[in-house]
Design an enzyme around this catalytic site. Structure first.
Site, PDB file in Angstrom:
ATOM      1  CB  ALA A 303      -0.907   0.007   1.230  1.00 30.23           C
ATOM      2  CG  ASN A 306      -0.508   7.707  -3.513  1.00 34.94           C
ATOM      3  OD1 ASN A 306       0.669   7.897  -3.755  1.00 34.94           O
ATOM      4  ND2 ASN A 306      -1.122   6.555  -3.764  1.00 34.94           N
ATOM      5  CD  GLU A 339       0.036   2.821   3.524  1.00 32.92           C
ATOM      6  OE1 GLU A 339       0.463   3.959   3.287  1.00 32.92           O
ATOM      7  OE2 GLU A 339       0.761   1.810   3.544  1.00 32.92           O
TER       8      GLU A 339
END
Ligand SMILES: [Zn+2]
Length: 885
Positions: A303, A306, A339
């Site tokens: 992963a 962004n 993330e």
């Protein structure tokens, strides 16, 4: 980014391995200014805004781009240099902010340095300009730059989806740019896409209008200031679902047909967002946060964070009901938490240069367990943390290790920084410092750091400064000892009792796996000791020290296991602890077992110590502790291969120790059982099946056969484990049956799992068949390397030889930048001295200078394996014989 630590393939992706010159020196001292941060570009020009329009041609695997970059020219210059790789520049122009055009520049591309230099006839004076560039680029078939993933839709039709992956240095393959984390700018992205396809980026879609020829111009909102490596674009036949959480639109995207499998990710992410807003003390700054699941796999990462558009390979985000298990839920949750933590730690505040990558990754890894403690205490994150520390120590004990903070000068060096030291040692050191500072003080420090540095860049010492202010403790000194030096402290302990008190004598040394005579380094080590009744004492150990703990029973050093060090007890103290192991807290049982195993293999302690602990654990020990015990036995079995007598004795011990636990758990999940018992059940089936336990083997095979007509014969939580056992012990007929299953499977995730299991067969002839299959067109391009990795788990020499013989064909299917690690890792399970020479030959033929570390690591592990087999396994034989196995 989340790397695939669980597959034991550590690495990443990114650009080609090429050394680049560094123009300025890095600095770990305070204050990240343009003058102190490493760069490969002149600092005379700085971008503030990118306006980029891309038109992909997915079929032709090319794209056209137009960039208008607003720049500040800081000193008079005739040249502007930025980064560009694999781009063809058709046209470039520079104009003042008021629109006055300069003469057209000449363009020089430096392929090795990955730069483009624009040279002007007349000097450009300081001021604000717009640099416009028309260019074309390539769409890759591996996960870097703009890349394509092909898959079959539910109706069998062939589909192609496009995504971007830029960390660490591949935005330059998408647009000419100042592609270094220090150069933050705002971005306006537009894409011309086929009508009917969904486009997703960091910001929400602002407008759509027809661009003719069945195409749509999609305009996305303008981003806040951010680093180039966080820009994202995805495009394909997707479905999207959203919920509102704390004023933010949280979304999930999947390929059409899979949206229901993203419900779990959506629900967990929506719960995490308000909690993280509060933890960081800064509200998530973008209007939306999407989680995007992509078909396929990478050997290196799962992963990428962004900003506002997190990318996942689908096995890290989707809960496929066919293989749904607690461990899959836990994996999805922790990857999402990792993330999402980066949305602040990494995206909002960014390291100035890749030297400090560990701070991003260590922090996000540590946040996984913080979030788990909050939302899923049933997973016992403190026990998971001990496992993660062990992963770091497994790399850090060898001569080939490196400090957490290592000067980075090239793109390849940045790529290689994505390893267990950066992630897991980083996490362990942060956990230790948090325990030392106090968790409230730690959080206060994090919030002050976020507030002060949001939308800008930092170096590691900026964080320590905030932590020292918040805690009033000398955090930086300890942090420097653990981040600027490699290796693992060893705390030697002897205990004695008088007047109702236990006196501990402590001495700091260094644990190494392969250098018994090494002069130890010095660390300041926060040490906590506790008796089994809870009485405790703490000290900051430097060299020699002492602690006194009330009571006269056994004492655990590194109680709670927050310290990054190993503990070597004197023989009598260890014996007392081993005898009382059933009364020790699970987290410390785990720590004691890990240390005993590592110290046994390294020759610091008898091998009997780890076996005594494994034997002494109560039958109802915490499932995670029992899983580790099974794992320790499986580890020993790896050294017994080819020695029938030793293998048989270990098998008998495994059955005596683990079969009663397996019988208690049964083969069918019980309603309301602790979720970790489900994980243990699957782990025991795999371990006992591996060791050839006849009753487990027979039941796994029976269920496999029965499942052809009755799906309920295999619970989804056990599907992977049962099929693995069947595959490892397969004969030709069973292998063919598994192969048919793989071909017929419609779920992409299950299909890849089945293909990987075809590579697990122990039978050398079947391993050859799997290797041959890997390079046919039958498995998808991203599945091929998965099959070869699987073969390497049981037949490392075969897998390595196959890759050597088919080098170009295999490399065409492996993420190019991670390739050096991929090949070395295949070989590291070998016990053949000849493999060392083969690896050296491979390095000479294929690796650029400075990229040898993965090979050196594999060689160190092979040499250690040979040494352990020769010098340590005799003690195991003796222990097994004495214990009656
Ligand atoms: Zn990460």
């Amino acid at each position: 980014m989340k790397i695939n630590v669980r597959c034991a393939v550590l690495a990443l992706l990114a650009g080609a391995a090429m050394p680049l010159p560094a123009f300025a020196q890095s600095s770990t001292s305070k204050g990240a200014t343009a003058e102190t941060v490493t760069t490969q570009l002149p600092r005379s020009v700085r971008p503030s805004h990118y306006d980029v329009t891309v038109t992909p041609d997915a079929k032709a695997l090319t794209f056209a781009g137009k960039a208008a970059i607003t720049v500040d020219v800081l000193e008079e210059t005739r040249t502007i240099t930025l980064q560009a790789a694999d781009l063809a520049i058709a046209k470039a122009a520079l104009a003042t902010a008021a629109g006055k055009r300069m003469g057209a520049p000449t363009v020089a591309i430096d392929k090795d340095a990955q730069t483009a230099t624009f040279t002007f006839a007349k000097a450009v004076v300081p001021g604000n300009y717009v640099l416009s560039i028309d260019y074309t680029g390539k769409i890759n078939t591996q996960a870097y730059g703009l890349f394509a993933l092909d898959y079959k839709a539910a109706d069998g039709s062939a589909k192609r989806a496009l995504f971007t992956q830029f960390e660490n240095s591949d935005a330059r393959r998408f647009m000419p740019s100042w592609d270094e984390p220090f150069y933050k700018a705002t971005f306006s992205l537009k894409a011309v896409v086929p009508e009917g396809e969904m486009a997703v980026a960091n910001l929400p879609v602002e407008s759509r209008k027809s661009a003719g020829e069945g195409r749509t111009l999609v305009t996305f909102g303008t981003s806040p200031k951010m680093s180039t490596y966080l820009l994202f674009l995805g495009l394909g036949d997707f479905e999207r679902k959203t919920v509102q959480a704390a004023g933010t639109e949280v979304g999930v995207l999947t390929k059409r047909g899979d949206l229901a499998q993203a419900d779990y990710a959506l629900e967990q992410s929506a719960a995490l967002l308000p909690w993280m807003n509060e933890y960081f003390g800064e509200k998530y700054p973008l209007p939306k946060l999407d989680h995007i699941a992509a078909p396929g796999r990478s050997q290196f990462f799962s992963a990428m964070e962004n900003w506002g558009g997190i990318f996942y390979f689908e096995n890290a985000m989707l809960l496929d009901p066919k293989i749904a298990s607690n461990s899959l839920r836990e994996r999805i949750f922790t990857v999402i938490a990792h993330e999402m933590a980066h949305q602040w730690f990494g995206d909002l505040v960014t390291m100035s240069w890749w030297d400090d990558l560990w701070l991003n990754e260590g922090f996000a890894s540590w946040m996984e367990s913080r979030a788990t403690a909050q939302f899923h205490p049933e997973w016992n994150p403190e026990l998971t943390g001990v496992g993660s520390r062990e992963l770091a120590m497994a790399q850090d004990g060898y001569v080939t290790t490196h400090p957490i903070i290592t000067p980075i000068k090239t793109v390849e060096e940045a790529s290689q920084a994505f390893d267990s030291i950066t992630y897991s040692k980083g996490e362990a050191v942060i956990r230790m410092l948090e325990a030392y500072a106090g968790s409230d003080q730690w959080r206060t420090g994090v919030q002050a750091y976020m507030k002060r540095y949001k939308n800008s860049n930092t170096v590691t010492d900026d964080l320590w400064a905030e932590m020292e202010k918040a805690s009033g403790k000398p955090i930086a000194q300890i942090a420097h000892d653990f981040t600027l030096q490699p290796g693992i402290p060893l705390v030697k302990v002897s205990a004695s009792c008088a007047a109702g008190q236990t006196s501990l004598t402590l001495e700091q040394g260094e644990f190494t796996r392969d250098r018994a005579d090494k002069q130890p380094l010095n660390w300041r080590v926060p040490v906590r000791a506790a008796g089994l009744d809870g009485a405790s004492a703490e000290t900051l150990l430097q060299g020699k020290g002492a602690l006194t703990v009330a009571g006269c029973g056994p004492v655990v050093v590194n109680a709670g296991q927050s310290g990054y060090y190993r503990v070597l007890y004197d023989a009598k103290t260890f014996a007392g602890l081993a005898k009382s192991i059933a009364k020790v807290k699970p987290v410390d049982q785990l720590g004691i077992l890990n240390d005993a195993a590592a110290l046994g293999y390294a020759g610091n302690q008898p091998m009997a110590n780890m076996l005594d602990v494994v034997k002494g654990l109560p039958a109802d020990a915490s499932p995670q502790v029992m899983e580790r015990a099974a794992n320790v036995i499986a580890g020993l079995a790896g050294y017994a291969r080819g020695n029938d007598k030793r293998e048989a004795a270990l098998s008998r011990f495994a059955s005596a120790r683990l079969l009663p636990v397996m019988k208690r758990l049964g083969w069918t999940p019980r309603p309301n059982e602790p979720v970790t018992e489900g994980d243990l059940r699957a782990a025991l089936i795999e371990t006992l099946g591996d060791l050839g336990e006849p009753s487990v083997l027979a039941e796994a095979r029976r269920r496999f056969v029965a499942s052809k007509t009755d799906e309920s014969a295999i619970d989804p939580s056990l599907r992977v484990a049962i099929l693995s056992v069947v595959a490892k012990n397969a004969d030709a007929k069973t292998w063919d049956a598994l192969h048919e299953l793989a071909k017929a499977e419609t779920s992409a995730q299950v299909k890849t799992t089945l293909y990987s299991q075809l590579g697990m067969a122990r039978d050398p002839a079947l391993a050859d068949k799997a290797l041959a299959l890997s390079l046919t067109d039958e498995p998808s391009v991203t599945t091929s390397p998965v099959i070869i990795t699987s073969v390497a788990s049981g037949n490392p020499d075969k897998a390595f030889d196959f890759v050597s013989a088919n080098y170009d064909a295999v490399m065409a299917r492996v993420d190019s930048s991670g390739a050096t690690r991929y090949v070395a890792k295949l070989a590291q399970g070998s016990a053949d001295p000849a493999m060392v020479e083969k690896l050296n030959g491979y390095a000479k033929a294929h690796l650029p200078a400075g990229a040898r570390r993965p090979v050196d690591e594999a060689v160190a592990k092979i040499q250690d394996r040979i040494k352990v087999q020769k010098t340590r396994m005799g003690e195991v034989d003796a222990w097994l014989a004495k214990a009656g196995y």
